[in-house]
Design a protein around this motif. Structure first.
Motif, mmCIF file in Angstrom:
data_model
loop_
_atom_site.group_PDB
_atom_site.id
_atom_site.type_symbol
_atom_site.label_atom_id
_atom_site.label_comp_id
_atom_site.label_asym_id
_atom_site.label_seq_id
_atom_site.Cartn_x
_atom_site.Cartn_y
_atom_site.Cartn_z
ATOM 1 N N ARG A 1 0.871 -1.184 0.000
ATOM 2 C CA ARG A 1 0.000 0.000 0.000
ATOM 3 C C ARG A 1 0.899 1.222 0.000
ATOM 4 N NH1 ARG A 1 -2.589 -3.998 2.190
ATOM 5 N NH2 ARG A 1 -4.789 -4.244 1.645
ATOM 6 N N GLU A 2 0.669 2.087 -0.981
ATOM 7 C CA GLU A 2 1.557 3.237 -1.123
ATOM 8 C C GLU A 2 0.779 4.543 -1.198
ATOM 9 O OE1 GLU A 2 5.431 1.538 -3.402
ATOM 10 O OE2 GLU A 2 3.744 1.994 -4.695
ATOM 11 N N GLN A 3 1.461 5.599 -0.815
ATOM 12 C CA GLN A 3 0.981 6.948 -1.104
ATOM 13 C C GLN A 3 2.067 7.645 -1.899
ATOM 14 O OE1 GLN A 3 -0.433 9.000 2.421
ATOM 15 N NE2 GLN A 3 -1.442 7.131 3.144
ATOM 16 N N TYR A 4 1.635 8.498 -2.784
ATOM 17 C CA TYR A 4 2.564 9.198 -3.671
ATOM 18 C C TYR A 4 2.334 10.693 -3.550
ATOM 19 C CZ TYR A 4 1.986 4.518 -5.607
ATOM 20 O OH TYR A 4 1.868 3.157 -5.750
ATOM 21 N N VAL A 5 3.405 11.444 -3.867
ATOM 22 C CA VAL A 5 3.280 12.897 -3.881
ATOM 23 C C VAL A 5 4.027 13.422 -5.103
ATOM 24 C CG1 VAL A 5 5.305 13.179 -2.370
ATOM 25 C CG2 VAL A 5 3.594 15.003 -2.514
ATOM 26 N N ARG A 6 3.467 14.452 -5.712
ATOM 27 C CA ARG A 6 4.127 15.054 -6.866
ATOM 28 C C ARG A 6 5.095 16.118 -6.354
ATOM 29 N NH1 ARG A 6 1.262 15.549 -11.900
ATOM 30 N NH2 ARG A 6 -0.658 15.737 -10.698
ATOM 31 N N VAL A 7 6.378 15.945 -6.645
ATOM 32 C CA VAL A 7 7.397 16.899 -6.201
ATOM 33 C C VAL A 7 8.099 17.436 -7.446
ATOM 34 C CG1 VAL A 7 9.504 17.223 -4.846
ATOM 35 C CG2 VAL A 7 7.795 15.539 -4.103
ATOM 36 N N ASP A 8 8.015 18.743 -7.634
ATOM 37 C CA ASP A 8 8.638 19.381 -8.811
ATOM 38 C C ASP A 8 8.263 18.653 -10.109
ATOM 39 O OD1 ASP A 8 9.861 21.174 -7.117
ATOM 40 O OD2 ASP A 8 11.683 19.954 -6.911
ATOM 41 N N GLY A 9 7.000 18.277 -10.225
ATOM 42 C CA GLY A 9 6.518 17.678 -11.473
ATOM 43 C C GLY A 9 6.718 16.178 -11.583
ATOM 44 N N SER A 10 7.412 15.558 -10.603
ATOM 45 C CA SER A 10 7.628 14.104 -10.671
ATOM 46 C C SER A 10 6.975 13.429 -9.468
ATOM 47 C CB SER A 10 9.122 13.774 -10.637
ATOM 48 O OG SER A 10 9.750 14.322 -11.756
ATOM 49 N N TRP A 11 6.372 12.274 -9.726
ATOM 50 C CA TRP A 11 5.767 11.525 -8.636
ATOM 51 C C TRP A 11 6.831 10.773 -7.840
ATOM 52 C CZ3 TRP A 11 0.917 12.127 -7.049
ATOM 53 C CH2 TRP A 11 -0.004 12.683 -7.941
ATOM 54 N N ARG A 12 6.632 10.731 -6.537
ATOM 55 C CA ARG A 12 7.532 9.966 -5.662
ATOM 56 C C ARG A 12 6.718 9.187 -4.638
ATOM 57 N NH1 ARG A 12 13.024 12.191 -6.119
ATOM 58 N NH2 ARG A 12 12.872 14.100 -7.342
ATOM 59 N N ILE A 13 7.347 8.128 -4.119
ATOM 60 C CA ILE A 13 6.694 7.311 -3.093
ATOM 61 C C ILE A 13 6.846 8.006 -1.743
ATOM 62 C CG2 ILE A 13 6.703 5.083 -1.897
ATOM 63 C CD1 ILE A 13 8.047 3.940 -4.511
ATOM 64 N N LYS A 14 5.710 8.263 -1.092
ATOM 65 C CA LYS A 14 5.740 8.980 0.189
ATOM 66 C C LYS A 14 5.463 8.032 1.354
ATOM 67 C CE LYS A 14 3.272 12.727 2.556
ATOM 68 N NZ LYS A 14 4.428 13.533 2.955
ATOM 69 N N ARG A 15 4.661 7.007 1.080
ATOM 70 C CA ARG A 15 4.411 5.963 2.080
ATOM 71 C C ARG A 15 4.509 4.610 1.414
ATOM 72 N NH1 ARG A 15 2.876 5.927 7.264
ATOM 73 N NH2 ARG A 15 2.579 3.704 7.032
ATOM 74 N N PHE A 16 5.125 3.680 2.107
ATOM 75 C CA PHE A 16 5.331 2.335 1.574
ATOM 76 C C PHE A 16 5.047 1.379 2.708
ATOM 77 C CE2 PHE A 16 7.854 -1.416 0.878
ATOM 78 C CZ PHE A 16 7.972 -1.588 -0.499
ATOM 79 N N ASP A 17 4.025 0.546 2.523
ATOM 80 C CA ASP A 17 3.608 -0.342 3.607
ATOM 81 C C ASP A 17 3.384 -1.728 3.013
ATOM 82 O OD1 ASP A 17 2.538 -1.508 5.848
ATOM 83 O OD2 ASP A 17 1.263 0.204 6.355
ATOM 84 N N LEU A 18 4.282 -2.656 3.333
ATOM 85 C CA LEU A 18 4.272 -3.977 2.702
ATOM 86 C C LEU A 18 3.770 -5.020 3.698
ATOM 87 C CD1 LEU A 18 5.271 -5.278 -0.024
ATOM 88 C CD2 LEU A 18 7.340 -5.885 1.210
ATOM 89 N N THR A 19 2.676 -5.702 3.339
ATOM 90 C CA THR A 19 2.144 -6.756 4.214
ATOM 91 C C THR A 19 2.106 -8.067 3.434
ATOM 92 O OG1 THR A 19 -0.084 -6.061 3.565
ATOM 93 C CG2 THR A 19 0.739 -5.233 5.646
ATOM 94 N N PHE A 20 2.617 -9.116 4.056
ATOM 95 C CA PHE A 20 2.748 -10.406 3.360
ATOM 96 C C PHE A 20 1.510 -11.264 3.529
ATOM 97 C CE2 PHE A 20 7.135 -9.156 3.411
ATOM 98 C CZ PHE A 20 7.628 -9.692 2.234
#
Lengths: 151, 144
Positions: free
Chosen positions: A123-142
């Motif tokens: 489960r991820e959240q992304y944010v646009r920084v200076d025109g590029s998307w980046r991963i802001k939250r990364f939550d990995l559940t097996f």
């Protein structure tokens, strides 16, 4: 995935499609850089303040440098394969959320360890920084982790 | 970027994804004519295998056919990173493949890697002009 408070989805449908495509490519880049050990480029996939959680392994980190330092430190000799599938991406202006199904393999036999194959959701959240998307939250559940080489 | 240009970019990316799906499908179904059609006439491929550096559609198909023609193969591509620039494009795909011979007790291989590719717009469609395969890992076993 629930939609944030009747959110105003991007008014421009073409921009929304472009954003979804770019976020999908961001995840491709994350997996590629991880498996090819391109640590500097991997860092560029995260926002400066990324929160990175893998509860099954006790990993809970904040900040791009902490995440890249950890991965660079624990995976240098392991052979890894990460494949992400079936993205559910929801864009809302300059932020977005996504869920991916992930198959991964981590082979530590070169350093006396074992092979683990995992099936998880990211489960991820992304944010646009200076025109590029980046991963802001990364939550990995097996869902499942198998030991040993593929039969 | 104009609306038309942005829509065109999305269509081009989709078309290149479909092109690569066709590459995988025709490869695994051994439809050599269809597979050849995926490449440009002057395509350059490098599968990181001895003798796999081939130039030209006919030489490319000849190599692939000789290599996997008698084998059962499964190839999957994932997570394409495609960048379009006018009439050319570049892409990286994560790859999984499985290859086995016809005999019980024969070798079975499972591989993981990346395709690094370039594409060219040829009239109304895209083709692969360069293909380089790198491998992360290869597991070898015996066919049960």
């Amino acid at each position: 995935m629930s939609r944030a408070k009747g959110a105003s989805l991007s008014a421009d449908p073409i921009q929304r499609l472009l954003d979804i495509e770019e976020i999908q490519q961001l995840m491709g880049r994350y997996c590629r850089c991880l498996d090819l050990k391109l640590w500097d480029e991997l860092g560029e996939t995260f926002s400066e303040d990324v929160a990175f959680d893998i509860p099954a392994t006790g990993v809970k980190l904040a900040g791009r440098k902490a995440v890249v330092d950890l991965l660079r430190g624990v995976l240098p000799k392991a052979v890894t394969v990460h494949h992400a599938h079936m993205p559910e991406i929801e864009v809302d202006g300059d932020t977005a959320r996504g869920v991916w199904a992930i198959c991964d393999m981590v082979d530590r036999t070169g350093e006396g360890g074992s092979i683990k194959r995992g099936y998880s959701h990211c489960r991820e959240q992304y944010v646009r920084v200076d025109g590029s998307w980046r991963i802001k939250r990364f939550d990995l559940t097996f869902l499942r982790i198998d030991q040993g080489a593929q039969p | 970027m104009s609306t038309d240009a942005r829509v065109q970019r999305l269509l081009d990316i989709e078309e290149i994804k479909r092109l690569k799906a066709r590459y995988f499908r025709s490869l695994d179904l051994k439809d050599w004519d269809d597979l050849g059609d995926v490449f440009t006439e002057d395509a350059h491929v490098d599968y990181s295998l001895p003798g796999s550096n081939r130039v030209g559609r006919a030489a490319v198909i000849e190599f692939i056919r000789a290599k996997v023609g008698p084998l059962r193969t499964v190839h999957h591509g994932h997570m394409p990173e495609i960048e379009v620039s006018g009439d050319t494009a570049r892409g990286v795909w994560a790859m999984f493949d499985m290859v086995e011979g016809p005999e019980v007790g024969g070798p079975v291989m499972r591989g993981y890697g990346h395709y690094h590719e370039e594409y060219v717009r040829d009239g109304a469609r895209w083709r692969i002009s360069r293909l380089r395969l790198t491998r992360l890992r290869t597991d070898r076993g015996v066919k049960p």
